[in-house]
Design a protein around this motif. Structure first.
Motif, PDB file in Angstrom:
ATOM      1  N   ASP A 108     -10.520  -6.187   1.135  1.00  0.00           N
ATOM      2  CA  ASP A 108      -9.827  -5.326   2.476  1.00  0.00           C
ATOM      3  C   ASP A 108      -9.823  -4.399   2.816  1.00  0.00           C
ATOM      4  O   ASP A 108     -10.907  -3.809   1.955  1.00  0.00           O
ATOM      5  CB  ASP A 108      -8.618  -6.451   2.283  1.00  0.00           C
ATOM      6  N   VAL A 109      -8.853  -3.831   3.276  1.00  0.00           N
ATOM      7  CA  VAL A 109      -8.523  -2.558   3.382  1.00  0.00           C
ATOM      8  C   VAL A 109      -7.895  -1.991   2.850  1.00  0.00           C
ATOM      9  O   VAL A 109      -6.420  -2.964   2.502  1.00  0.00           O
ATOM     10  CB  VAL A 109      -8.778  -2.278   5.094  1.00  0.00           C
ATOM     11  N   ASN A 110      -7.599  -0.585   2.907  1.00  0.00           N
ATOM     12  CA  ASN A 110      -6.370   0.066   1.616  1.00  0.00           C
ATOM     13  C   ASN A 110      -6.072  -0.322   0.252  1.00  0.00           C
ATOM     14  O   ASN A 110      -4.425  -0.643   0.741  1.00  0.00           O
ATOM     15  CB  ASN A 110      -5.524   0.372   3.522  1.00  0.00           C
ATOM     16  N   VAL A 111      -6.647  -1.207   0.321  1.00  0.00           N
ATOM     17  CA  VAL A 111      -6.806  -1.699  -1.304  1.00  0.00           C
ATOM     18  C   VAL A 111      -5.539  -0.353  -2.024  1.00  0.00           C
ATOM     19  O   VAL A 111      -4.641  -1.489  -2.964  1.00  0.00           O
ATOM     20  CB  VAL A 111      -7.723  -2.246  -2.114  1.00  0.00           C
ATOM     21  N   PRO A 112      -5.943   0.385  -2.843  1.00  0.00           N
ATOM     22  CA  PRO A 112      -5.253   1.124  -3.606  1.00  0.00           C
ATOM     23  C   PRO A 112      -3.714   1.682  -3.169  1.00  0.00           C
ATOM     24  O   PRO A 112      -3.365   0.441  -4.555  1.00  0.00           O
ATOM     25  CB  PRO A 112      -6.065   2.731  -3.514  1.00  0.00           C
ATOM     26  N   SER A 113      -3.418   1.351  -1.947  1.00  0.00           N
ATOM     27  CA  SER A 113      -1.678   0.768  -1.718  1.00  0.00           C
ATOM     28  C   SER A 113      -1.782  -0.661  -1.831  1.00  0.00           C
ATOM     29  O   SER A 113      -0.079  -0.333  -2.138  1.00  0.00           O
ATOM     30  CB  SER A 113      -1.659   1.570  -0.294  1.00  0.00           C
ATOM     31  N   LYS A 114      -2.123  -1.634  -1.017  1.00  0.00           N
ATOM     32  CA  LYS A 114      -1.286  -2.931  -1.299  1.00  0.00           C
ATOM     33  C   LYS A 114      -1.644  -2.804  -2.922  1.00  0.00           C
ATOM     34  O   LYS A 114      -0.325  -3.456  -3.297  1.00  0.00           O
ATOM     35  CB  LYS A 114      -2.446  -2.910  -0.373  1.00  0.00           C
ATOM     36  N   SER A 115      -2.743  -2.764  -3.531  1.00  0.00           N
ATOM     37  CA  SER A 115      -2.443  -2.755  -4.771  1.00  0.00           C
ATOM     38  C   SER A 115      -0.864  -2.145  -5.535  1.00  0.00           C
ATOM     39  O   SER A 115      -0.297  -2.824  -5.828  1.00  0.00           O
ATOM     40  CB  SER A 115      -3.506  -2.478  -5.929  1.00  0.00           C
ATOM     41  N   PHE A 116      -0.900  -1.034  -4.653  1.00  0.00           N
ATOM     42  CA  PHE A 116       0.516  -0.181  -5.351  1.00  0.00           C
ATOM     43  C   PHE A 116       1.509  -1.277  -4.997  1.00  0.00           C
ATOM     44  O   PHE A 116       2.554  -1.236  -6.346  1.00  0.00           O
ATOM     45  CB  PHE A 116      -0.107   1.045  -5.380  1.00  0.00           C
ATOM     46  N   GLY A 117       1.313  -1.768  -4.294  1.00  0.00           N
ATOM     47  CA  GLY A 117       2.416  -2.417  -3.461  1.00  0.00           C
ATOM     48  C   GLY A 117       2.641  -4.025  -4.652  1.00  0.00           C
ATOM     49  O   GLY A 117       4.360  -3.530  -4.862  1.00  0.00           O
ATOM     50  N   GLU A 118       1.857  -4.305  -4.810  1.00  0.00           N
ATOM     51  CA  GLU A 118       2.056  -5.595  -5.192  1.00  0.00           C
ATOM     52  C   GLU A 118       2.415  -5.528  -7.091  1.00  0.00           C
ATOM     53  O   GLU A 118       2.926  -5.969  -7.415  1.00  0.00           O
ATOM     54  CB  GLU A 118       0.981  -5.973  -5.862  1.00  0.00           C
ATOM     55  N   LEU A 119       1.970  -3.852  -7.272  1.00  0.00           N
ATOM     56  CA  LEU A 119       2.592  -3.512  -8.968  1.00  0.00           C
ATOM     57  C   LEU A 119       4.013  -3.512  -8.491  1.00  0.00           C
ATOM     58  O   LEU A 119       4.361  -2.680  -9.813  1.00  0.00           O
ATOM     59  CB  LEU A 119       1.717  -2.051  -9.445  1.00  0.00           C
ATOM     60  N   VAL A 120       4.268  -2.477  -7.353  1.00  0.00           N
ATOM     61  CA  VAL A 120       5.517  -2.170  -8.178  1.00  0.00           C
ATOM     62  C   VAL A 120       6.612  -3.536  -7.344  1.00  0.00           C
ATOM     63  O   VAL A 120       7.438  -3.652  -8.641  1.00  0.00           O
ATOM     64  CB  VAL A 120       5.907  -1.034  -6.323  1.00  0.00           C
ATOM     65  N   GLU A 121       6.289  -4.321  -6.560  1.00  0.00           N
ATOM     66  CA  GLU A 121       7.257  -5.425  -7.040  1.00  0.00           C
ATOM     67  C   GLU A 121       7.082  -6.183  -8.243  1.00  0.00           C
ATOM     68  O   GLU A 121       7.612  -6.942  -8.803  1.00  0.00           O
ATOM     69  CB  GLU A 121       6.290  -6.322  -5.820  1.00  0.00           C
ATOM     70  N   SER A 122       5.538  -6.950  -8.809  1.00  0.00           N
ATOM     71  CA  SER A 122       5.113  -7.095 -10.156  1.00  0.00           C
ATOM     72  C   SER A 122       6.378  -6.002 -11.373  1.00  0.00           C
ATOM     73  O   SER A 122       7.224  -6.732 -12.043  1.00  0.00           O
ATOM     74  CB  SER A 122       3.938  -7.169 -10.745  1.00  0.00           C
ATOM     75  N   LYS A 123       6.683  -5.082 -11.413  1.00  0.00           N
ATOM     76  CA  LYS A 123       7.591  -4.668 -11.809  1.00  0.00           C
ATOM     77  C   LYS A 123       9.131  -4.290 -11.823  1.00  0.00           C
ATOM     78  O   LYS A 123       9.905  -4.029 -13.141  1.00  0.00           O
ATOM     79  CB  LYS A 123       6.868  -3.138 -11.996  1.00  0.00           C
ATOM     80  N   ARG A 124       9.286  -4.414 -10.392  1.00  0.00           N
ATOM     81  CA  ARG A 124      10.858  -4.036 -10.035  1.00  0.00           C
ATOM     82  C   ARG A 124      11.112  -5.302  -9.752  1.00  0.00           C
ATOM     83  O   ARG A 124      12.853  -5.299  -9.522  1.00  0.00           O
ATOM     84  CB  ARG A 124      10.457  -2.608  -9.394  1.00  0.00           C
ATOM     85  N   HIS A 125      10.285  -6.162  -9.240  1.00  0.00           N
ATOM     86  CA  HIS A 125      11.257  -7.739  -8.662  1.00  0.00           C
ATOM     87  C   HIS A 125      11.763  -7.158  -8.183  1.00  0.00           C
ATOM     88  O   HIS A 125      13.081  -8.061  -7.568  1.00  0.00           O
ATOM     89  CB  HIS A 125      11.846  -8.672  -9.651  1.00  0.00           C
ATOM     90  N   THR A 126      10.843  -6.383  -6.647  1.00  0.00           N
ATOM     91  CA  THR A 126      11.542  -6.295  -5.385  1.00  0.00           C
ATOM     92  C   THR A 126      12.436  -7.427  -4.559  1.00  0.00           C
ATOM     93  O   THR A 126      11.752  -8.330  -4.631  1.00  0.00           O
ATOM     94  CB  THR A 126      10.762  -5.240  -4.784  1.00  0.00           C
ATOM     95  N   PRO A 127      13.411  -7.422  -4.657  1.00  0.00           N
ATOM     96  CA  PRO A 127      14.339  -8.065  -4.338  1.00  0.00           C
ATOM     97  C   PRO A 127      13.600  -9.073  -2.885  1.00  0.00           C
ATOM     98  O   PRO A 127      13.394  -7.976  -1.974  1.00  0.00           O
ATOM     99  CB  PRO A 127      15.640  -8.026  -3.699  1.00  0.00           C
ATOM    100  N   SER A 128      13.695 -10.091  -2.303  1.00  0.00           N
ATOM    101  CA  SER A 128      13.384 -10.871  -1.003  1.00  0.00           C
ATOM    102  C   SER A 128      13.342 -11.868  -0.559  1.00  0.00           C
ATOM    103  O   SER A 128      14.431 -12.923  -1.226  1.00  0.00           O
ATOM    104  CB  SER A 128      11.827 -11.212  -0.901  1.00  0.00           C
ATOM    105  N   LEU A 129      13.728 -12.507   0.752  1.00  0.00           N
ATOM    106  CA  LEU A 129      14.151 -13.154   1.344  1.00  0.00           C
ATOM    107  C   LEU A 129      13.105 -14.348   2.155  1.00  0.00           C
ATOM    108  O   LEU A 129      12.341 -13.449   2.596  1.00  0.00           O
ATOM    109  CB  LEU A 129      15.369 -13.492   1.983  1.00  0.00           C
ATOM    110  N   SER A 130      12.802 -15.199   2.154  1.00  0.00           N
ATOM    111  CA  SER A 130      11.561 -16.172   2.603  1.00  0.00           C
ATOM    112  C   SER A 130      12.653 -16.263   4.059  1.00  0.00           C
ATOM    113  O   SER A 130      13.451 -16.063   5.103  1.00  0.00           O
ATOM    114  CB  SER A 130      11.897 -17.600   2.306  1.00  0.00           C
ATOM    115  N   ALA A 131      11.237 -16.653   4.763  1.00  0.00           N
ATOM    116  CA  ALA A 131      11.216 -16.622   6.537  1.00  0.00           C
ATOM    117  C   ALA A 131      12.174 -17.573   7.252  1.00  0.00           C
ATOM    118  O   ALA A 131      13.403 -17.177   7.332  1.00  0.00           O
ATOM    119  CB  ALA A 131      10.480 -16.945   7.380  1.00  0.00           C
ATOM    120  N   GLN A 132      12.722 -18.999   6.584  1.00  0.00           N
ATOM    121  CA  GLN A 132      13.788 -19.617   6.301  1.00  0.00           C
ATOM    122  C   GLN A 132      14.611 -19.019   6.409  1.00  0.00           C
ATOM    123  O   GLN A 132      15.821 -19.439   7.312  1.00  0.00           O
ATOM    124  CB  GLN A 132      13.371 -20.614   5.590  1.00  0.00           C
TER     125      GLN A 132
END
Length: 529
Positions: A108-132
């Motif tokens: 894929d592209v922009n991988v440093p940023s995308k992998s960093f975003g996933e790291l943020v979520e894994s460390k901070r448990h960023t809250p999210s809601l499903s599409a439904q």
């Protein structure tokens, strides 16, 4: 020309020691996206003269070119040396050599940023809601605001119903007036995951009182849930009051301070511009419209949200210094992106104390270019007459495939510079070829290579495709004459409105695996506030 080579341990040690290095994958974007090292920035051989001076502002930066055995790395190194770069090497063995040495490869592209975003979520448990869950909130007319943090053109293509375009760096500044009631729920969305994670966590880090959730998996998740997206929406954020700006500025400054963002003055900028031992990037993180109305000399327009998402596309020298400025928004749109860049292990500064009188330059940013070679050229009206009256003239367009499809000179052929020999075999033989492109300068750099491969006359269209359009001449749309495969653009599984659901799901599965890949790679120095 004899060019030195570098190996895996050389590149890895530079990254581990946070020393400057530009590891440049000089293949086209599509092969680059199939597999590459984490910090291999894509700078295609085709565009080196157009991009090198902006992306590699210091001529003695250690540069290592990379391909996958096609020979592009050697050609790119020669071209960079001819442009005045003094420390250029080729990576031994290409991508396969990287893998053989134990190096991790990413797709894929922009991988440093995308992998960093996933790291943020894994460390901070960023809250999210499903599409439904989000659809239920909207359908029930709950007190909810949906903010889309992508570029406006992406939002305009497809968006969540009721969504408002608020590109990432604008969030902390604009949200208080979009959701003035602290009981209003805020949903942050992008196309996939990264920008909504970073946007949601930005609001949380800044202490916004509202409940904030990311839309889990963005417009991809919405589509996979069988829900309809809106098309062609134009809702945008509005200007905010001085009080709102002042409060947002305090919030953003606090986050930047906690992340260790450093401060700079115009005196520092002046010193760093002339510094030979260090690469410094200067970015204005406001909207392009604000930038064009007035900006600092030497600063490039890079809106802050996209800068965090696509850092390596504008700053390929890992270990460089980055200076951000937002003169008209209380520095909110500099401090928030800076807080993320600091966590991505960049040496990042925010420029303080800028007055409106300092913003003396106007207009769009122009890339610094090497001197143009001398070529035979023709104006748009003459070319139009040739094409109408003479079947022995063909126009060849070296723009990106995406731009070619949007509109090109009727009858012109799309070609990729990196595939030039093959492309010429696919284009009918005539007595005269006219090369064109966006930007116009690209075809000027290609003309001599093109001429060396054929016996016919070769001209360049003065002003390129823009000159053709400005002359009021008609354009043709669609992929009508492709002399090269469209390798210059990797088809992202979250773009457009007709993507295979299996490709969308595969993309999400890939994103979920990025944190594990980061651990295997080990060169990133990322941390999370």
């Amino acid at each position: 020309m004899s060019i030195s080579t570098k190996n895996y341990s050389f590149v890895r040690n530079k990254l581990l020691n946070k020393e400057e290095i530009a590891l440049l994958d000089v293949r086209e974007e599509d092969p680059h996206a199939r597999e590459h090292p984490l910090f291999a920035a894509n700078l295609p051989l085709s565009r080196i003269e157009i991009d090198a001076y902006a992306k590699l502002p210091k001529k003695n930066t250690p540069i290592v070119t990379l391909d996958d055995g096609e020979g592009y790395a050697g050609l790119a190194a020669e071209r960079l040396i001819s442009l005045g770069f003094s420390d250029v090497s080729v990576f031994e063995g290409g991508v396969q050599g990287w893998k053989a040495a134990g190096g991790e490869v990413f797709k894929d592209v922009n991988v440093p940023s995308k992998s960093f975003g996933e790291l943020v979520e894994s460390k901070r448990h960023t809250p999210s809601l499903s599409a439904q869950e989000v659809k239920q909130l909207i359908d029930n007319k709950e007190d909810v605001v949906v903010v889309d943090v992508r570029r406006f053109d992406e939002y305009n293509t497809m968006s969540i119903p009721t969504g408002i375009s608020v590109p990432g760096a604008e969030l902390v500044l604009r949200l208080p007036e979009l959701a003035p009631n602290p009981k209003t729920k805020v949903i942050v969305n992008c196309a996939g995951r990264t920008r909504s994670i970073i946007g949601t966590q930005s609001l949380i880090n800044a202490g916004i009182p509202n409940e904030v959730n990311a839309l889990r998996n963005g417009t991809i998740g919405w589509t996979l849930a069988g829900q309809e997206l809106d098309k062609g929406q134009t809702r945008k954020f509005k200007d905010v009051s001085e009080d709102t700006t002042s409060e947002a500025a305090q919030r953003a400054r606090s986050v930047a301070d906690r992340a260790g963002v450093k401060r700079a003055t115009l005196a520092d900028v002046s010193k760093w511009k002339s510094q030979s031992e260090r690469t410094t990037y200067f970015f204005d993180t406001r909207t392009p419209e604000e930038y064009e109305a007035g900006h600092l000399s030497g600063f490039r327009s890079v809106p802050g949200g996209q800068l965090v998402q696509e850092t390596e596309m504008v700053a390929p020298v890992r270990g460089a210094r980055i200076v951000l400025v937002d003169p008209s928004g209380g520095s909110v749109r500099a401090n928030m992106p800076a807080s993320w860049l600091a966590q991505m292990a960049w040496d990042v500064y925010v420029l303080d104390g800028i007055k409106s009188a300092d913003l003396a330059e106007q207009g769009a940013w122009k890339a610094p270019l090497p001197s143009l070679p001398s070529v035979d050229s023709v104006d748009a009206i003459t070319l139009s007459n040739w094409l109408k009256s003479d079947s022995n003239t063909i126009a060849v367009d070296f723009s990106t495939h995406a731009n070619y499809v949007k509109g090109h000179i009727p009858g012109s052929w799309y070609a990729l510079r990196s595939q030039l020999k093959d492309a010429i075999q696919n284009i009918p033989q005539v007595d005269r070829y006219v090369l064109t492109s966006s930007p116009a300068e690209l075809s000027v750099f290609i003309a001599q290579e093109f001429q060396a491969l054929i016996k016919a006359e070769v001209f360049v269209l003065e002003g390129g495709n823009a000159a053709w359009s400005n002359a009021g001449l008609a354009l043709e749309k669609g992929p009508s004459h492709l002399a090269s495969p469209p390798l210059d653009r990797y088809k992202r599984p979250y773009e457009g409105t007709s993507v295979d659901p299996a490709a969308m799901q595969a993309y999400l599965d890939w994103e979920f695996g990025l944190v594990e890949q980061l651990g295997k790679d080990g060169t990133h120095h990322f941390w999370v506030l």
